[in-house]
Motif scaffolding. Structure first.
Motif, short mmCIF file in Angstrom:
data_model
loop_
_atom_site.label_atom_id
_atom_site.label_comp_id
_atom_site.label_asym_id
_atom_site.label_seq_id
_atom_site.Cartn_x
_atom_site.Cartn_y
_atom_site.Cartn_z
N ASP A 322 0.82 -1.18 -0.14
CA ASP A 322 -0.10 -0.09 0.03
C ASP A 322 0.94 1.27 0.10
OD1 ASP A 322 -2.27 -1.59 0.05
OD2 ASP A 322 -2.74 -1.48 2.20
N LYS A 323 2.11 1.15 0.28
CA LYS A 323 3.00 2.10 0.16
C LYS A 323 3.76 2.47 -1.12
CE LYS A 323 6.70 0.27 2.86
NZ LYS A 323 7.67 0.16 3.96
N LEU A 324 4.52 3.39 -1.21
CA LEU A 324 5.28 3.74 -2.52
C LEU A 324 6.63 3.14 -2.09
CD1 LEU A 324 5.76 5.06 -5.17
CD2 LEU A 324 6.25 7.08 -3.91
N PHE A 325 7.11 2.40 -3.12
CA PHE A 325 8.67 1.75 -3.23
C PHE A 325 9.23 2.25 -4.10
CE2 PHE A 325 5.72 -1.42 -0.96
CZ PHE A 325 6.56 -1.89 -0.08
N LYS A 326 10.50 2.83 -3.82
CA LYS A 326 11.24 3.64 -4.77
C LYS A 326 12.56 2.50 -5.16
CE LYS A 326 10.36 8.31 -3.89
NZ LYS A 326 10.82 9.77 -3.55
N PRO A 327 12.90 2.18 -6.23
CA PRO A 327 14.15 1.65 -6.82
C PRO A 327 15.37 2.19 -6.41
CG PRO A 327 13.12 2.58 -8.80
CD PRO A 327 12.24 2.83 -7.55
N GLU A 328 16.50 1.38 -6.66
CA GLU A 328 17.80 1.70 -6.28
C GLU A 328 18.23 3.13 -7.14
OE1 GLU A 328 20.82 -1.38 -6.75
OE2 GLU A 328 19.31 -2.73 -5.60
N VAL A 329 17.83 3.08 -8.53
CA VAL A 329 17.93 4.26 -9.31
C VAL A 329 16.67 4.74 -9.92
CG1 VAL A 329 20.26 2.98 -9.84
CG2 VAL A 329 18.09 2.72 -11.30
N ASN A 330 16.89 6.11 -10.03
CA ASN A 330 15.69 6.71 -10.74
C ASN A 330 16.26 7.03 -12.31
OD1 ASN A 330 13.35 8.46 -11.13
ND2 ASN A 330 14.40 10.17 -10.32
N LYS A 331 15.74 6.28 -13.05
CA LYS A 331 15.75 6.40 -14.49
C LYS A 331 14.59 5.91 -15.18
CE LYS A 331 18.30 1.65 -15.02
NZ LYS A 331 19.35 0.97 -15.45
N GLY A 332 14.57 6.23 -16.50
CA GLY A 332 13.80 5.92 -17.44
C GLY A 332 12.84 7.29 -17.85
N ARG A 333 11.46 7.07 -18.01
CA ARG A 333 10.39 7.94 -18.49
C ARG A 333 9.55 8.70 -17.58
NH1 ARG A 333 11.58 8.46 -23.70
NH2 ARG A 333 12.72 7.00 -24.43
#
Length: 402
Positions: A322-333
């Motif tokens: 239910d919460k926001l999970f962030k990956p190791e890197v912030n890349k993409g679109r």
């Protein structure tokens, strides 16, 4: 001698009369040509005068030439302009004078699409494809409840199509989003026009507009910001799910983790079925988290690797999703890029009709409470009969170039 002189006089009179007749014929012919040329010029000028009464607010706000009025009112305007120009002539009699906008009614949509493309290729390209005047969207959400506005929306004439199904079908063909978006120049320009003029969940283009989520309205066609975002999110999840599932099966560590979890839940032969179920649920949960990341301003790659994967299997099995999970890197679109993908797979006529919806909604909110797109046109057809001569011609808007 007297008879000869009389014969000569008669002969000269006949010649003189013939010359005078010919001269008068030339004079009348020249006069008629001059009057006819003046009439044609006056009629053309009258047509230009009518279409010069386009809505200046629509032009400034949306870059479109729209003339409002029915055939009767436009004909009356044209007759007034024409009569004023012909007042200097004593022998110009107007027998017929009519204007029709039916051929150029905006319900045909093609003229609007042409205007958008021309605008983007000329005056709009620098502004709408640039990064200036971008700010985060802090607007309140709204719901359109005004019945007369709803029933008169242009998109009500367009059959609704399932955006989610389109997203599911299109994602299998998406390998390079940049090439997909630019495959059709006209489609690309219309999409950038939409992104440059209308609000979306991440960017506010104009706080005077009624909807907070206008791009999402163009994609979803619902009458509330909340409903438009929900439907758009479903389409985004449909785009993300297949690629997330493909990544799971391409990652040996994830496949091993799924096999171990399936063995605990259903040991034996049913483990294979359970593995497929766990993989699907995991991919779906990651897709939900992807959409949350996009709304939070984070980037999500079209095709993920281990570093860009956010949700681990333990968290999924513990139902901690239910919460926001962030990956190791912030890349993409970003969110905008995914909206562009959805716009690309949406039907051009649907997009154009909903653009007109938003113009009508915003016009009625800010400028003219009685404004109706169905009463607008992008040109006129003119028919006149003056001095027993018919004149027929069209007047349309030509986008200026700079």
């Amino acid at each position: 001698m007297i008879n000869k002189k009389g014969s000569s006089a008669v002969f000269l009179c006949v010649i003189a009369a013939s010359i005078m007749s010919i001269s008068l014929a030339f004079v009348y012919a020249s006069h008629s040509q001059t009057v006819d040329s003046y009439v044609r010029g006056a009629a053309s000028l009258g047509g230009d005068s009518v279409i010069s009464e386009f809505d200046d607010y629509v032009l400034r706000e949306y870059g479109l030439f729209l003339l409002q009025g029915n055939d009767s009112s436009l004909s009356a305007k044209f007759r007034n302009y024409l009569s004023y120009s012909l007042d200097v002539l004593n022998d110009a009699e107007i027998a017929e004078c009519s204007v029709s906008a039916g051929r150029y009614n905006v319900s045909g949509l093609e003229d609007i699409q042409t205007q958008i493309n021309t605008y983007m290729k000329t005056v709009g390209i620098a502004d709408k494809l640039g990064d200036q005047d971008r700010k985060s969207n802090e607007m309140d959400s709204h719901t359109l409840r005004h019945g007369p506005t709803i029933v008169s929306l242009p998109s009500r004439q367009i059959p609704e199509q399932n955006l989610i199904t389109k997203a599911e079908n299109a994602i299998s063909n998406i390998k390079d989003p940049e090439q997909i978006i630019k495959r059709s120049a006209d489609k690309y320009l219309i999409n950038e026009y939409i992104m440059g003029i209308f609000n979306n969940d991440s960017e506010a283009r104009s706080e005077e507009h009624f909807f907070r989520n206008e791009v999402e309205y163009i994609l979803s066609g619902k009458h509330s910001d909340e409903a438009n975002v929900k439907k758009t999110d479903l389409a985004l999840k449909a785009i993300r799910f297949p690629t997330n599932l493909a990544h799971i099966y391409s990652d040996p560590e994830k496949v091993e983790a799924i096999a171990a979890a399936a063995e605990i839940i259903t040991p034996g032969l049913l483990g294979t079925v359970t593995q497929a179920g766990i993989a699907s649920v995991w991919a779906a949960a990651e897709s939900v988290n992807d959409v949350r990341l996009l709304h939070a301003g984070c980037k999500v790659p079209v095709v993920k690797d281990g570093a860009s994967w956010a949700l681990d299997l333990d968290g999924l099995l513990n139902k901690d999703t239910d919460k926001l999970f962030k990956p190791e890197v912030n890349k993409g679109r970003l969110y905008d890029d995914y909206l562009r993908i959805l716009l690309f797979i949406e039907d051009d006529n649907v997009k154009t009709a909903r653009i007109l919806d938003l113009i009508q909604i915003n016009m009625r909110k800010n400028h003219d409470s009685a404004f109706l797109i169905e009463e607008c046109c992008t040109g006129i057809s003119i028919e006149t009969e003056i001095n027993d001569r018919s004149h027929r011609f069209d007047k349309t808007y030509q986008q200026p170039t700079y």
